[in-house]
Enzyme design. Sequence first.
Site, PDB file in Angstrom:
ATOM      1  CE  LYS A   1       8.327  -0.320  -7.299  1.00 18.59           C
ATOM      2  NZ  LYS A   1       7.844  -0.657  -5.959  1.00 18.59           N
TER       3      LYS A   1
ATOM      4  NE  ARG B   1       3.700  -8.430  -3.629  1.00 18.69           N
ATOM      5  CZ  ARG B   1       4.205  -7.269  -4.044  1.00 18.69           C
ATOM      6  NH1 ARG B   1       5.471  -7.190  -4.406  1.00 18.69           N
ATOM      7  NH2 ARG B   1       3.447  -6.194  -4.153  1.00 18.69           N
TER       8      ARG B   1
ATOM      9  NE  ARG C   1       2.108  -4.345  -0.299  1.00 18.10           N
ATOM     10  CZ  ARG C   1       2.803  -3.668  -1.212  1.00 18.10           C
ATOM     11  NH1 ARG C   1       4.042  -4.030  -1.482  1.00 18.10           N
ATOM     12  NH2 ARG C   1       2.277  -2.663  -1.850  1.00 18.10           N
TER      13      ARG C   1
HETATM   14  P1  AMP Z   1       4.883  -0.074  -2.551  1.00 16.29           P
HETATM   15  O1  AMP Z   1       5.287  -0.945  -1.409  1.00 16.29           O
HETATM   16  O2  AMP Z   1       6.054   0.684  -3.141  1.00 16.29           O
HETATM   17  O3  AMP Z   1       4.090  -0.813  -3.603  1.00 16.29           O
HETATM   18  O4  AMP Z   1       3.911   1.048  -1.950  1.00 16.29           O
HETATM   19  C1  AMP Z   1       2.682   0.700  -1.336  1.00 16.29           C
HETATM   20  C2  AMP Z   1       1.804   1.932  -1.189  1.00 16.29           C
HETATM   21  O5  AMP Z   1       2.465   2.908  -0.347  1.00 16.29           O
HETATM   22  C3  AMP Z   1       1.523   2.690  -2.486  1.00 16.29           C
HETATM   23  O6  AMP Z   1       0.436   2.136  -3.214  1.00 16.29           O
HETATM   24  C4  AMP Z   1       1.204   4.085  -1.951  1.00 16.29           C
HETATM   25  O7  AMP Z   1      -0.086   4.140  -1.374  1.00 16.29           O
HETATM   26  C5  AMP Z   1       2.211   4.236  -0.809  1.00 16.29           C
HETATM   27  N1  AMP Z   1       3.495   4.799  -1.308  1.00 16.29           N
HETATM   28  C6  AMP Z   1       4.709   4.172  -1.358  1.00 16.29           C
HETATM   29  N2  AMP Z   1       5.659   4.988  -1.867  1.00 16.29           N
HETATM   30  C7  AMP Z   1       5.031   6.169  -2.137  1.00 16.29           C
HETATM   31  C8  AMP Z   1       5.453   7.415  -2.695  1.00 16.29           C
HETATM   32  N3  AMP Z   1       6.729   7.611  -3.087  1.00 16.29           N
HETATM   33  N4  AMP Z   1       4.523   8.389  -2.824  1.00 16.29           N
HETATM   34  C9  AMP Z   1       3.259   8.223  -2.433  1.00 16.29           C
HETATM   35  N5  AMP Z   1       2.775   7.071  -1.943  1.00 16.29           N
HETATM   36  C10 AMP Z   1       3.649   6.042  -1.768  1.00 16.29           C
END
Ligand code: AMP
Length: 188
Positions: free
Chosen positions: A8, A123, A131
């Site tokens: 995404k 990744r 990460r």
């Molecule tokens: P992502 O890069 O979208 O996979 O997000 C990495 C991490 O950031 C997630 O596992 C959450 O810990 C935090 N995170 C990102 N977006 C949100 C959200 N909308 N609500 C709560 N935590 C978030």
Amino acid sequence: MALPGSGKGTQAVKLAETFNLLHISTGDLFRSELKNETPLGIEAKKYMDKGELVPDEVTIGMLSNKLDEYAGKVEGFIFDGYPRTQLQAEALDKLLDLKKTSISLVLALEVAEDEIVHRILERGKASANPRPDDLDENIIRNRFKIYLKETAQVADHYKKIDKFVALNGVGTIDEIFDALKAEIEKVK
Ligand code: AMP
């Protein structure tokens, strides 16, 4: 919306360029806060390291600031990784309402869990600066569990108002991009 590792983020960046939208990834915003060692970033890290969601009030406040910063400066937004809970979806409706706008479309990419674990671990290995939440299979599986528990119901919120479209997330980047682009063109 889609499971972590569904592609995404990659697609959101390409769509933002094509349609001249501001790409807002809440995950990227948290990572940037963390890099700058802000109190918000340090707080968020506690949750991100476990694959858990950062509390709603923190996330909603951060997003609201970002929208204020760009209000009137861009043609539109593409949200990546937000909303992830029912409360966040309701807060987004309210925020957009205040700004006299609304969600045009919610796109979901569907990919099977095992394919995704494989993709995320790859990744993590391929990145020079991975990460931490991409390196541990237990954390990855926890992110899925939370997606199913909290985020899957967000789809219903948008299905009710007929704004939700799910697409197959397995294929080449270009194939998936074309399918997503076609959906956005329908609502433009
Ligand atoms: P992502 O890069 O979208 O996979 O997000 C990495 C991490 O950031 C997630 O596992 C959450 O810990 C935090 N995170 C990102 N977006 C949100 C959200 N909308 N609500 C709560 N935590 C978030």
